[in-house]
Design a protein around this motif. Structure first.
Motif, PDB file in Angstrom:
ATOM      1  N   UNK A   6       0.865  -1.176   0.000  1.00  0.00           N
ATOM      2  CA  UNK A   6       0.000   0.000   0.000  1.00  0.00           C
ATOM      3  C   UNK A   6       0.907   1.233   0.000  1.00  0.00           C
ATOM      4  N   UNK A   7       1.181   1.827  -1.164  1.00  0.00           N
ATOM      5  CA  UNK A   7       2.113   2.963  -1.226  1.00  0.00           C
ATOM      6  C   UNK A   7       1.590   4.170  -0.442  1.00  0.00           C
ATOM      7  N   UNK A   8       2.530   5.007   0.011  1.00  0.00           N
ATOM      8  CA  UNK A   8       2.144   6.231   0.719  1.00  0.00           C
ATOM      9  C   UNK A   8       1.350   7.158  -0.203  1.00  0.00           C
ATOM     10  N   UNK A   9       1.771   7.259  -1.461  1.00  0.00           N
ATOM     11  CA  UNK A   9       1.036   8.055  -2.450  1.00  0.00           C
ATOM     12  C   UNK A   9       0.356   7.080  -3.418  1.00  0.00           C
ATOM     13  N   UNK A  10      -0.716   6.497  -2.927  1.00  0.00           N
ATOM     14  CA  UNK A  10      -1.358   5.394  -3.657  1.00  0.00           C
ATOM     15  C   UNK A  10      -2.195   5.898  -4.829  1.00  0.00           C
ATOM     16  N   UNK A  11      -2.313   5.007  -5.813  1.00  0.00           N
ATOM     17  CA  UNK A  11      -3.175   5.255  -6.970  1.00  0.00           C
ATOM     18  C   UNK A  11      -4.011   4.009  -7.228  1.00  0.00           C
ATOM     19  N   UNK A  12      -5.114   4.171  -7.941  1.00  0.00           N
ATOM     20  CA  UNK A  12      -6.010   3.049  -8.187  1.00  0.00           C
ATOM     21  C   UNK A  12      -6.397   2.959  -9.651  1.00  0.00           C
ATOM     22  N   UNK A  13      -6.722   1.752 -10.069  1.00  0.00           N
ATOM     23  CA  UNK A  13      -7.334   1.515 -11.376  1.00  0.00           C
ATOM     24  C   UNK A  13      -8.600   0.694 -11.162  1.00  0.00           C
ATOM     25  N   UNK A  14      -9.607   0.960 -11.982  1.00  0.00           N
ATOM     26  CA  UNK A  14     -10.871   0.227 -11.916  1.00  0.00           C
ATOM     27  C   UNK A  14     -10.924  -0.770 -13.071  1.00  0.00           C
ATOM     28  N   UNK A  15     -11.397  -1.992 -12.792  1.00  0.00           N
ATOM     29  CA  UNK A  15     -11.623  -2.970 -13.852  1.00  0.00           C
ATOM     30  C   UNK A  15     -12.829  -2.501 -14.668  1.00  0.00           C
ATOM     31  N   UNK A  16     -12.631  -2.111 -15.959  1.00  0.00           N
ATOM     32  CA  UNK A  16     -13.749  -1.567 -16.749  1.00  0.00           C
ATOM     33  C   UNK A  16     -14.936  -2.518 -16.834  1.00  0.00           C
ATOM     34  N   UNK A  17     -14.678  -3.819 -16.889  1.00  0.00           N
ATOM     35  CA  UNK A  17     -15.770  -4.793 -17.019  1.00  0.00           C
ATOM     36  C   UNK A  17     -16.621  -4.875 -15.756  1.00  0.00           C
ATOM     37  N   UNK A  18     -16.086  -4.372 -14.636  1.00  0.00           N
ATOM     38  CA  UNK A  18     -16.796  -4.471 -13.358  1.00  0.00           C
ATOM     39  C   UNK A  18     -17.525  -3.187 -12.992  1.00  0.00           C
ATOM     40  N   UNK A  19     -17.469  -2.176 -13.857  1.00  0.00           N
ATOM     41  CA  UNK A  19     -18.146  -0.910 -13.577  1.00  0.00           C
ATOM     42  C   UNK A  19     -19.624  -1.027 -13.970  1.00  0.00           C
ATOM     43  N   UNK A  20     -20.495  -0.612 -13.068  1.00  0.00           N
ATOM     44  CA  UNK A  20     -21.930  -0.530 -13.364  1.00  0.00           C
ATOM     45  C   UNK A  20     -22.353   0.922 -13.329  1.00  0.00           C
ATOM     46  N   UNK A  21     -23.250   1.286 -14.232  1.00  0.00           N
ATOM     47  CA  UNK A  21     -23.815   2.624 -14.266  1.00  0.00           C
ATOM     48  C   UNK A  21     -25.280   2.539 -13.837  1.00  0.00           C
ATOM     49  N   UNK A  22     -25.682   3.436 -12.927  1.00  0.00           N
ATOM     50  CA  UNK A  22     -27.047   3.434 -12.395  1.00  0.00           C
ATOM     51  C   UNK A  22     -27.716   4.772 -12.708  1.00  0.00           C
ATOM     52  N   UNK A  23     -28.968   4.682 -13.117  1.00  0.00           N
ATOM     53  CA  UNK A  23     -29.791   5.872 -13.329  1.00  0.00           C
ATOM     54  C   UNK A  23     -30.984   5.786 -12.389  1.00  0.00           C
ATOM     55  N   UNK A  24     -31.092   6.755 -11.480  1.00  0.00           N
ATOM     56  CA  UNK A  24     -32.156   6.741 -10.463  1.00  0.00           C
ATOM     57  C   UNK A  24     -32.169   5.424  -9.693  1.00  0.00           C
ATOM     58  N   UNK A  25     -30.971   4.954  -9.360  1.00  0.00           N
ATOM     59  CA  UNK A  25     -30.716   3.772  -8.533  1.00  0.00           C
ATOM     60  C   UNK A  25     -30.827   2.437  -9.271  1.00  0.00           C
TER      61      UNK A  25
END
Length: 356
Positions: free
Chosen positions: A330-349
């Motif tokens: 866990x670096x002191x100046x940490x960065x992250x990447x998101x798995x694109x296939x795991x992203x969900x988009x919600x509209x009004x929940x």
């Protein structure tokens, strides 16, 4: 066993309901397969027990019909529906022995005594009360009494369905695991149609073939444990399933890109939402990678829970949780990447699929 059809069921406890807010159970229109194992999962007050009691006949719905194998049973009593129901707290005959409590529903239906004895002895083994068969039930502990209630619901093999209303509340944690496993084994062995109410996601996910997630009086998703985890249909499902739950953050969409605060991510499709929709991005903590590359985060806490670490951080001004491997740096100046296939988009929940 029975196929259970919930035909546009709604229920309000007060007279003359005028709006959705007046209904404890909003419209439910689903069919549950003969021999299926279902769990009704959700927080207290979401309508789980109301729906269960409508299925059993303890409540008459304000609107809609209940059908068993295509036959309308809406106006039939619980007895006429041939339902076995196990409640949250034990309901047994204290003056009877453990053996006679289990034998009672069989004798009441004229089952021959040799068959009664066989089934009762088998059930005593399953609920681990063989040594207590001749004891009066009033002398038992609360969890032993609840095991009798479970056994009495399972000892019959002629029921249309067995309904469980948070039956393991008074059972100690180790015995909960044992009884859940035994319930699952009995389901596979005999093919009972089982409906199991709980607010505990572990109970639901380990018991059921299909989990029915309820929120605010409605069913928001029915799916396998994998479907609920990987593709939550509603933000509540994302919050409620998983530990920690899904990260859900306010977002804006522009074609195939989504922005959270000042950070922009690319999608492999263009979700279709209306200009007035409240848009959110959801991603499970397990699908965020932390390291030295990607988008910056500010870490506030790291919880080492043995086989993995849970990192609490701030991303683009939003709190997020990240699940990292036990030996992850866990670096002191940490960065992250998101798995694109795991992203969900919600509209009004509600989740927006590729079809919009």
């Amino acid at each position: 066993m029975a196929r259970i059809t919930l035909d546009h069921i709604r229920h309000a406890y007060g007279p003359n309901p005028k709006s959705e807010a007046d209904y404890a159970l909003r419209e439910v229109d689903h069919e549950w397969n003969d021999g299926g194992a279902y769990a009704l999962l959700g927080p207290s007050g979401c309508g789980k027990t109301t729906l269960l009691n409508i299925i059993s006949g303890l409540l008459h719905p304000s609107h809609g019909r209940i059908l068993f194998d295509g036959q309308d049973v809406t106006n039939l009593t619980t007895q006429a529906r041939n339902i076995a129901q196990v409640f949250q707290f034990p309901v047994i005959y204290d003056t009877m022995t453990v053996y006679d409590n289990l034998a009672f529903p069989l004798r009441n239906r004229g089952v021959p005594e040799p068959e009664v004895d066989r089934r009762v002895r088998d059930m005593l083994e399953i609920i681990d009360l063989s040594g207590w068969a001749k004891r009066k039930a009033q002398r038992l502990t609360a969890d032993q009494k609840q095991k009798i209630s479970l056994g009495r619901g399972l000892v019959r093999n002629d029921v249309n369905a067995i309904l469980f209303d948070e039956p393991l509340t008074v059972i100690d944690p180790q015995m909960k695991w044992v009884l859940r496993s035994q319930l699952k084994r009995l389901h596979k062995q005999f093919g009972f149609t089982m409906v199991y109410v709980t607010h505990d996601q572990t109970e639901a996910l380990t018991f059921a073939d299909k989990v029915v997630v309820m929120y605010d009086g409605q069913i928001v998703q029915i799916g396998t444990p994998a479907e609920l985890f990987e593709r939550p249909s509603h933000t509540f499902v994302g919050y409620f399933i998983g530990s920690p739950g899904m990260n859900v953050m306010p977002a804006t969409l522009d074609g195939q890109t989504v922005s959270v605060g000042g950070e922009t991510l690319s999608l492999d499709y263009a979700p279709k939402v209306a200009p007035s929709d409240k848009v959110e991005l959801g991603i499970r903590p397990e699908f965020i990678r932390i390291g030295r590359e990607g988008m910056p985060v500010s870490i506030s806490r790291v919880d080492d829970i043995g086989r993995q670490k849970i990192v609490r951080a701030s991303f683009a001004g939003q709190p997020i949780a990240i699940v990292a491997k036990e030996d992850a740096e866990i670096p002191a100046e940490a960065r992250v990447t998101f798995d694109p296939a795991a992203i969900s988009i919600y509209a009004n929940s509600w989740r927006v699929g590729r079809e919009g």
